[in-house]
Scaffold this active site. Structure first.
Site, PDB file in Angstrom:
ATOM      1  N   LYS A 188       2.750 -16.834  -1.732  1.00 24.08           N
ATOM      2  CA  LYS A 188       1.403 -16.286  -1.523  1.00 24.08           C
ATOM      3  C   LYS A 188       1.534 -14.777  -1.686  1.00 24.08           C
ATOM      4  O   LYS A 188       1.998 -14.079  -0.794  1.00 24.08           O
ATOM      5  CB  LYS A 188       0.904 -16.643  -0.121  1.00 24.08           C
ATOM      6  CG  LYS A 188      -0.332 -15.841   0.347  1.00 24.08           C
ATOM      7  CD  LYS A 188      -1.540 -16.082  -0.531  1.00 24.08           C
ATOM      8  CE  LYS A 188      -2.742 -15.303  -0.006  1.00 24.08           C
ATOM      9  NZ  LYS A 188      -2.713 -13.867  -0.419  1.00 24.08           N
ATOM     10  N   GLU A 247       9.307  -9.161   8.207  1.00 22.15           N
ATOM     11  CA  GLU A 247       9.687  -7.761   7.963  1.00 22.15           C
ATOM     12  C   GLU A 247       8.386  -6.981   7.931  1.00 22.15           C
ATOM     13  O   GLU A 247       7.608  -7.101   6.992  1.00 22.15           O
ATOM     14  CB  GLU A 247      10.465  -7.628   6.651  1.00 22.15           C
ATOM     15  CG  GLU A 247      11.236  -6.312   6.549  1.00 22.15           C
ATOM     16  CD  GLU A 247      10.612  -5.313   5.611  1.00 22.15           C
ATOM     17  OE1 GLU A 247       9.604  -4.683   6.024  1.00 22.15           O
ATOM     18  OE2 GLU A 247      11.115  -5.158   4.495  1.00 22.15           O
ATOM     19  N   LEU A 248       8.158  -6.197   8.987  1.00 27.82           N
ATOM     20  CA  LEU A 248       6.851  -5.579   9.186  1.00 27.82           C
ATOM     21  C   LEU A 248       6.920  -4.069   8.960  1.00 27.82           C
ATOM     22  O   LEU A 248       7.732  -3.592   8.186  1.00 27.82           O
ATOM     23  CB  LEU A 248       6.331  -5.936  10.577  1.00 27.82           C
ATOM     24  CG  LEU A 248       6.345  -7.445  10.888  1.00 27.82           C
ATOM     25  CD1 LEU A 248       5.841  -7.711  12.295  1.00 27.82           C
ATOM     26  CD2 LEU A 248       5.545  -8.228   9.866  1.00 27.82           C
ATOM     27  N   PRO A 303      -3.288 -10.003  -3.055  1.00 28.21           N
ATOM     28  CA  PRO A 303      -4.367 -10.292  -4.012  1.00 28.21           C
ATOM     29  C   PRO A 303      -4.373  -9.416  -5.253  1.00 28.21           C
ATOM     30  O   PRO A 303      -4.885  -9.838  -6.292  1.00 28.21           O
ATOM     31  CB  PRO A 303      -5.637 -10.061  -3.175  1.00 28.21           C
ATOM     32  CG  PRO A 303      -5.212 -10.259  -1.769  1.00 28.21           C
ATOM     33  CD  PRO A 303      -3.800  -9.755  -1.705  1.00 28.21           C
ATOM     34  N   TRP A 336       2.224  -5.917  -1.741  1.00 22.59           N
ATOM     35  CA  TRP A 336       1.968  -5.367  -3.072  1.00 22.59           C
ATOM     36  C   TRP A 336       2.864  -4.195  -3.445  1.00 22.59           C
ATOM     37  O   TRP A 336       2.925  -3.798  -4.600  1.00 22.59           O
ATOM     38  CB  TRP A 336       0.507  -4.904  -3.162  1.00 22.59           C
ATOM     39  CG  TRP A 336       0.086  -4.061  -1.987  1.00 22.59           C
ATOM     40  CD1 TRP A 336      -0.594  -4.473  -0.890  1.00 22.59           C
ATOM     41  CD2 TRP A 336       0.365  -2.670  -1.771  1.00 22.59           C
ATOM     42  NE1 TRP A 336      -0.765  -3.438  -0.001  1.00 22.59           N
ATOM     43  CE2 TRP A 336      -0.190  -2.315  -0.526  1.00 22.59           C
ATOM     44  CE3 TRP A 336       1.012  -1.680  -2.514  1.00 22.59           C
ATOM     45  CZ2 TRP A 336      -0.099  -1.032  -0.011  1.00 22.59           C
ATOM     46  CZ3 TRP A 336       1.112  -0.390  -2.002  1.00 22.59           C
ATOM     47  CH2 TRP A 336       0.552  -0.080  -0.760  1.00 22.59           C
ATOM     48  N   ASN A 337       3.556  -3.573  -2.489  1.00 23.85           N
ATOM     49  CA  ASN A 337       4.193  -2.288  -2.796  1.00 23.85           C
ATOM     50  C   ASN A 337       5.382  -2.397  -3.740  1.00 23.85           C
ATOM     51  O   ASN A 337       5.685  -1.470  -4.490  1.00 23.85           O
ATOM     52  CB  ASN A 337       4.573  -1.534  -1.513  1.00 23.85           C
ATOM     53  CG  ASN A 337       5.486  -2.325  -0.610  1.00 23.85           C
ATOM     54  OD1 ASN A 337       5.466  -3.549  -0.587  1.00 23.85           O
ATOM     55  ND2 ASN A 337       6.294  -1.632   0.166  1.00 23.85           N
ATOM     56  N   CYS A 379       8.093   0.403   3.260  1.00 23.76           N
ATOM     57  CA  CYS A 379       8.294   0.149   4.690  1.00 23.76           C
ATOM     58  C   CYS A 379       9.462   0.960   5.238  1.00 23.76           C
ATOM     59  O   CYS A 379       9.411   1.448   6.365  1.00 23.76           O
ATOM     60  CB  CYS A 379       8.541  -1.342   4.932  1.00 23.76           C
ATOM     61  SG  CYS A 379       7.148  -2.406   4.564  1.00 23.76           S
ATOM     62  N   GLU A 421       2.507   4.229  11.550  1.00 29.77           N
ATOM     63  CA  GLU A 421       3.126   4.216  10.231  1.00 29.77           C
ATOM     64  C   GLU A 421       2.178   4.886   9.234  1.00 29.77           C
ATOM     65  O   GLU A 421       1.008   4.514   9.130  1.00 29.77           O
ATOM     66  CB  GLU A 421       3.414   2.790   9.771  1.00 29.77           C
ATOM     67  CG  GLU A 421       4.028   2.731   8.378  1.00 29.77           C
ATOM     68  CD  GLU A 421       4.357   1.314   7.939  1.00 29.77           C
ATOM     69  OE1 GLU A 421       5.316   1.147   7.158  1.00 29.77           O
ATOM     70  OE2 GLU A 421       3.663   0.374   8.366  1.00 29.77           O
TER      71      GLU A 421
END
Length: 461
Positions: free
Chosen positions: A159, A233-234, A162, A135-136, A267, A364
């Protein structure tokens, strides 16, 4: 929470008011969506590169023509300050144009060293790629992941988070308006409990995800079980190293933007600011004063730099991290924290004396919180930077470019920015190592991630 068993609902983080609701697809709906995506992929794949490029240019034009409603949707969905939202729309438009203009050579047939020019490698599409997006950056994250995948001839099934379904539908409408085959890019509003089953479905060829370590682990497990390619990409806890010979004013200005843009919800934000001891006091005092000057408030106000956090639970989680770090011995250099009243506002906060093992060092912090870490010298700065489970990107500020380049090779990150701060650009790859994920997006690295490198060898005797 926008994610419920009933469907996806965007809650305006500045007002607390619910916006649109989008019910989850049921079994029949998911099946129909997958069939539509496969049909769209086949039609899209049949287009030559010039035709794909023409459609991307039309999508870019649609983004620019609808910049204001697209930007307002992002602000209403996740609280992005409107000025930054408008910039995000234009950045997306530029990416469409860039791949339209420069994408073809990136997937052109590549010759081998076999004599006689009788062997080459083709980079062919593999099918429908499921893209699970956060969402960012409600538009940029979609575009950054989807466009290289699409230009290579694959289909893209989105996807989205939400709370950002409407932004996803805006992108789908842009492709439809541009004349893309129906389903080549499509939104797939499925509950997260159904994702593993979708990944296993033979109509899905691969999956890409930008999100948390927990989500990445679940997706990687599902993809691995199905023997399908995944790119992840976490999270990140990016080091921003400031050496004693750095341009202090420039470093401070960059650090403020690198940490607090998008209300710190990035991130690749500069989450651990590692400053060499001789300039630590000078840097810190200037940094604190600069952060104090940031305007926090209504994200629709053009003067606002820091808006609300996207969700109340995320704000609570961030504040818990701050409180634990203080209990572990850190000091408060700028006391911000949760703001009273309506909305998910969290005032910029700066922690000093942060050391390895403390919460804000090892976890994080996804919001407007900066952690100042002091290093005795450049070698310790590198050691501190690498003392992390994450390895997404980092920055080095120094007046000696050769020294900074040598240091860059020692950093355990997917990207290093010298006298600058982390950013994503279609001309360069983005991605991480360790718990920050694997694989790359953008540039020729990203466009080839989801292709079949097919060797063609003529007259082999």
């Amino acid at each position: 929470m926008p994610d419920s068993k009933a469907g996806a609902t965007a809650i305006n983080p500045a007002t607390g008011q619910a916006a649109e609701a989008f019910p989850w697809l049921d079994d029949a709906g998911r099946g129909a969506a997958l069939n539509r995506a496969v049909s769209g992929y086949r039609a899209w794949r049949a287009l030559d590169l010039a035709a794909r490029g023409d459609i991307l240019r039309k999508v870019a034009a649609y983004f620019r023509a609808n910049a204001e409603p697209f930007a307002r949707t992002m602000t209403e969905e996740m609280g992005k300050p409107i000025v930054q939202a408008r910039a995000e729309v234009e950045k997306c438009a530029k990416l469409f144009d860039w791949y339209a203009d420069h994408g073809a050579p990136l997937i052109a047939d590549e010759p081998t060293t076999i004599e006689g020019d009788k062997a080459y490698v083709s980079f062919l599409p593999i099918g429908v790629v499921l893209g699970i997006m956060p969402w960012n950056f409600p538009l940029w994250q979609i575009v950054r992941g989807a466009v290289p995948i699409l230009f290579a001839g694959n289909g893209f099934l989105l996807k989205h988070a939400p709370n950002c379904v409407r932004s996803g539908l805006n992108v789908e409408e842009a492709f439809k308006s541009a004349g893309a085959p129906d389903g080549a890019f499509s939104v797939f509003n499925a509950h997260q409990d159904a994702i593993a089953e979708v990944i296993a479905d033979r109509r899905i060829a691969a999956v890409t995800l930008t999100g948390s370590v927990r989500a990445g682990s679940a997706v990687a497990s599902a993809a691995g079980k199905a023997i399908k390619k995944s790119v992840l990409e976490l999270g990140g806890s990016d080091p921003f190293i400031v050496l004693a010979d750095a341009d202090l004013d420039a470093a401070v200005k960059a650090a403020v933007e690198a940490r607090f843009q998008n209300s710190g919800q990035i991130c690749i934000a500069a989450k651990r600011i590692i400053v060499e001891a001789p300039i630590a006091d000078a840097f810190t005092s200037r940094f604190v004063e600069a952060v104090k000057a940031l305007r926090i408030g209504d994200p629709m106000d053009q003067a606002t730099y820091v808006g609300p956090m996207a969700r109340r639970d995320l704000r609570d989680e961030l504040h818990g991290q701050v409180e634990r770090t203080i209990a572990e011995g850190a000091e408060i250099l700028l006391a911000g924290g949760p703001m009273e009243g309506v909305g998910n506002f969290y005032a910029p906060t700066i922690l000093g004396g942060v050391k390895p093992g403390m919460t804000a060092f090892k976890e994080e912090t996804f919001g407007p919180v900066a952690a100042i870490v002091v290093a005795q010298d450049a070698d310790e700065a590198v050691a501190l930077a690498n003392d992390s489970e994450f390895g997404l990107s980092g920055a080095i500020w120094s007046g000696d470019a050769a020294r900074a380049k040598a240091m860059a090779r020692k950093l355990e990150t997917g990207g290093v920015f010298i006298n600058g701060f982390a950013a994503s650009d279609p001309r360069t790859p983005i991605g991480g190592i360790k718990h920050s994920g694997y694989g790359r997006e953008l540039s020729h690295f990203g466009i080839r991630e989801f292709t079949n490198a097919q060797i063609v060898w003529q007259d082999r005797r």
